[in-house]
Motif scaffolding. Structure first.
Motif, mmCIF file in Angstrom:
data_model
loop_
_atom_site.group_PDB
_atom_site.id
_atom_site.type_symbol
_atom_site.label_atom_id
_atom_site.label_comp_id
_atom_site.label_asym_id
_atom_site.label_seq_id
_atom_site.Cartn_x
_atom_site.Cartn_y
_atom_site.Cartn_z
ATOM 1 N N PHE A 86 0.785 -1.228 0.000
ATOM 2 C CA PHE A 86 0.000 0.000 0.000
ATOM 3 C C PHE A 86 0.820 1.282 0.000
ATOM 4 C CE2 PHE A 86 -2.805 -3.290 1.531
ATOM 5 C CZ PHE A 86 -3.891 -3.109 0.686
ATOM 6 N N GLN A 87 2.103 1.200 0.246
ATOM 7 C CA GLN A 87 2.962 2.386 0.160
ATOM 8 C C GLN A 87 3.939 2.213 -0.992
ATOM 9 O OE1 GLN A 87 3.073 5.386 1.333
ATOM 10 N NE2 GLN A 87 5.147 6.030 0.912
ATOM 11 N N ASP A 88 4.809 1.227 -0.906
ATOM 12 C CA ASP A 88 5.885 1.079 -1.890
ATOM 13 C C ASP A 88 5.354 0.863 -3.307
ATOM 14 O OD1 ASP A 88 7.504 1.317 0.336
ATOM 15 O OD2 ASP A 88 7.969 -0.818 0.447
ATOM 16 N N GLU A 89 4.410 -0.069 -3.478
ATOM 17 C CA GLU A 89 3.884 -0.335 -4.823
ATOM 18 C C GLU A 89 3.063 0.840 -5.342
ATOM 19 O OE1 GLU A 89 2.042 -4.169 -5.365
ATOM 20 O OE2 GLU A 89 3.767 -5.213 -4.487
ATOM 21 N N TYR A 90 2.357 1.534 -4.471
ATOM 22 C CA TYR A 90 1.587 2.728 -4.851
ATOM 23 C C TYR A 90 2.525 3.805 -5.407
ATOM 24 C CZ TYR A 90 -1.576 6.751 -4.068
ATOM 25 O OH TYR A 90 -2.349 7.882 -4.195
ATOM 26 N N VAL A 91 3.619 4.057 -4.705
ATOM 27 C CA VAL A 91 4.605 5.049 -5.151
ATOM 28 C C VAL A 91 5.252 4.587 -6.457
ATOM 29 C CG1 VAL A 91 6.826 6.125 -4.584
ATOM 30 C CG2 VAL A 91 5.031 5.975 -2.840
ATOM 31 N N ASP A 92 5.630 3.300 -6.540
ATOM 32 C CA ASP A 92 6.245 2.773 -7.764
ATOM 33 C C ASP A 92 5.302 2.905 -8.964
ATOM 34 O OD1 ASP A 92 8.524 2.126 -6.327
ATOM 35 O OD2 ASP A 92 8.019 -0.008 -6.150
ATOM 36 N N ASN A 93 4.023 2.613 -8.773
ATOM 37 C CA ASN A 93 3.054 2.731 -9.870
ATOM 38 C C ASN A 93 2.898 4.170 -10.330
ATOM 39 O OD1 ASN A 93 2.543 -0.025 -9.942
ATOM 40 N ND2 ASN A 93 0.772 0.110 -8.599
ATOM 41 N N PHE A 94 2.898 5.115 -9.380
ATOM 42 C CA PHE A 94 2.803 6.531 -9.746
ATOM 43 C C PHE A 94 4.042 6.945 -10.537
ATOM 44 C CE2 PHE A 94 3.204 11.109 -9.113
ATOM 45 C CZ PHE A 94 1.916 11.543 -9.390
ATOM 46 N N ALA A 95 5.223 6.510 -10.086
ATOM 47 C CA ALA A 95 6.469 6.839 -10.795
ATOM 48 C C ALA A 95 6.450 6.263 -12.210
ATOM 49 C CB ALA A 95 7.671 6.311 -10.021
ATOM 50 N N THR A 96 5.942 5.054 -12.369
ATOM 51 C CA THR A 96 5.853 4.429 -13.687
ATOM 52 C C THR A 96 4.936 5.236 -14.604
ATOM 53 O OG1 THR A 96 6.284 2.244 -12.778
ATOM 54 C CG2 THR A 96 5.190 2.316 -14.923
ATOM 55 N N GLN A 97 3.804 5.698 -14.090
ATOM 56 C CA GLN A 97 2.883 6.514 -14.889
ATOM 57 C C GLN A 97 3.534 7.812 -15.335
ATOM 58 O OE1 GLN A 97 -0.649 7.065 -12.527
ATOM 59 N NE2 GLN A 97 -1.305 4.940 -12.735
ATOM 60 N N VAL A 98 4.290 8.447 -14.442
ATOM 61 C CA VAL A 98 4.981 9.692 -14.782
ATOM 62 C C VAL A 98 6.013 9.432 -15.879
ATOM 63 C CG1 VAL A 98 6.595 11.446 -13.890
ATOM 64 C CG2 VAL A 98 4.579 10.805 -12.549
ATOM 65 N N GLU A 99 6.764 8.349 -15.729
ATOM 66 C CA GLU A 99 7.793 8.020 -16.721
ATOM 67 C C GLU A 99 7.180 7.629 -18.063
ATOM 68 O OE1 GLU A 99 10.331 5.232 -14.688
ATOM 69 O OE2 GLU A 99 10.995 6.791 -13.283
ATOM 70 N N GLN A 100 6.032 6.950 -18.061
ATOM 71 C CA GLN A 100 5.354 6.599 -19.305
ATOM 72 C C GLN A 100 4.825 7.832 -20.017
ATOM 73 O OE1 GLN A 100 2.462 3.658 -18.050
ATOM 74 N NE2 GLN A 100 3.923 1.969 -18.295
ATOM 75 N N ALA A 101 4.604 8.910 -19.273
ATOM 76 C CA ALA A 101 4.178 10.178 -19.865
ATOM 77 C C ALA A 101 5.373 10.977 -20.384
ATOM 78 C CB ALA A 101 3.397 10.998 -18.846
ATOM 79 N N GLY A 102 6.571 10.380 -20.331
ATOM 80 C CA GLY A 102 7.762 11.023 -20.872
ATOM 81 C C GLY A 102 8.496 11.941 -19.922
ATOM 82 N N MET A 103 8.202 11.851 -18.631
ATOM 83 C CA MET A 103 8.866 12.702 -17.637
ATOM 84 C C MET A 103 9.724 11.832 -16.726
ATOM 85 S SD MET A 103 5.623 15.103 -16.697
ATOM 86 C CE MET A 103 4.392 13.822 -16.906
ATOM 87 N N HIS A 104 10.707 12.453 -16.120
ATOM 88 C CA HIS A 104 11.565 11.750 -15.161
ATOM 89 C C HIS A 104 11.150 12.162 -13.754
ATOM 90 C CE1 HIS A 104 14.995 9.911 -13.279
ATOM 91 N NE2 HIS A 104 15.273 11.053 -12.689
ATOM 92 N N ALA A 105 10.828 11.171 -12.927
ATOM 93 C CA ALA A 105 10.413 11.444 -11.552
ATOM 94 C C ALA A 105 11.606 11.323 -10.616
ATOM 95 C CB ALA A 105 9.324 10.469 -11.133
#
Length: 189
Positions: A86-105
């Motif tokens: 509920f914390q680590d995977e949530y943060v990882d999924n958000f980071a993946t979405q940001v990176e898929q949008a072409g940005m570096h988190a």
């Protein structure tokens, strides 16, 4: 001496009752053992399931999520597993979405207070539409339940929402798990 004690007691009572007053500017959420105050002008959406409470609060482009699995965490192993899910995977999924949008988190460790005690967290930042922003996500075990509290917005909007964020995280409460009733002892003859 007795009069001084009474006056001190009255002053303490006034202080305690004035610490978190509910005003017309705030609303109160209280359901299934989870409760908190939030700004009255904010939109609230309860997206809870049988497995997890999920409350989303929003105002403009600011989103605050309160997520709490309903399972009571009675062991360190269960707490670690809940943190991972509920914390680590949530943060990882958000980071993946940001990176898929072409940005570096950019990721960094952060801390805050939730319900009067320390809470660990992760900050993710990227440049969104020319402005820095992202997510701050925190977790804490309260009354044997994990609570994940996150805010998603631009840096500017996070700063503007500080009072609402503080109201939510400082008033958040989780009722303790139900206590088993003691079984009656057999009567001796």
């Amino acid at each position: 001496m007795k009069l001084i004690q009474i006056l001190i007691g009255c002053a303490a009572l006034l202080f305690v009752t004035s610490v978190q007053p509910q005003t017309p500017d705030t609303k109160h959420f209280d359901k299934d053992g989870l409760s908190f105050d939030y700004p009255a002008k904010w939109q609230m959406s309860d997206q809870s399931t049988q497995q997890m409470q999920l409350i989303e609060l929003s105002q403009g482009d600011v989103v605050i999520r309160i997520r709490s699995p309903r399972e009571w965490l009675k062991t360190a192993e269960k707490e670690a597993h809940a943190k991972k899910l509920f914390q680590d995977e949530y943060v990882d999924n958000f980071a993946t979405q940001v990176e898929q949008a072409g940005m570096h988190a950019k990721r960094s460790a952060i801390n805050t207070q939730i319900a009067g005690a320390d809470a660990e967290g992760t900050r993710l930042r990227a440049v969104l539409d020319g402005a820095p922003g992202g997510m701050d996500s925190y977790f804490r075990i309260i009354s044997d339940r994990l609570v994940n509290l996150s805010i998603i917005a631009s840096e500017k909007d996070i700063s503007k929402s500080a009072a609402g964020w503080d109201t939510i995280r400082n008033s958040l409460k989780v009722e303790p798990p139900p206590q088993p009733k003691p079984s009656p002892s057999p009567k001796k003859p």
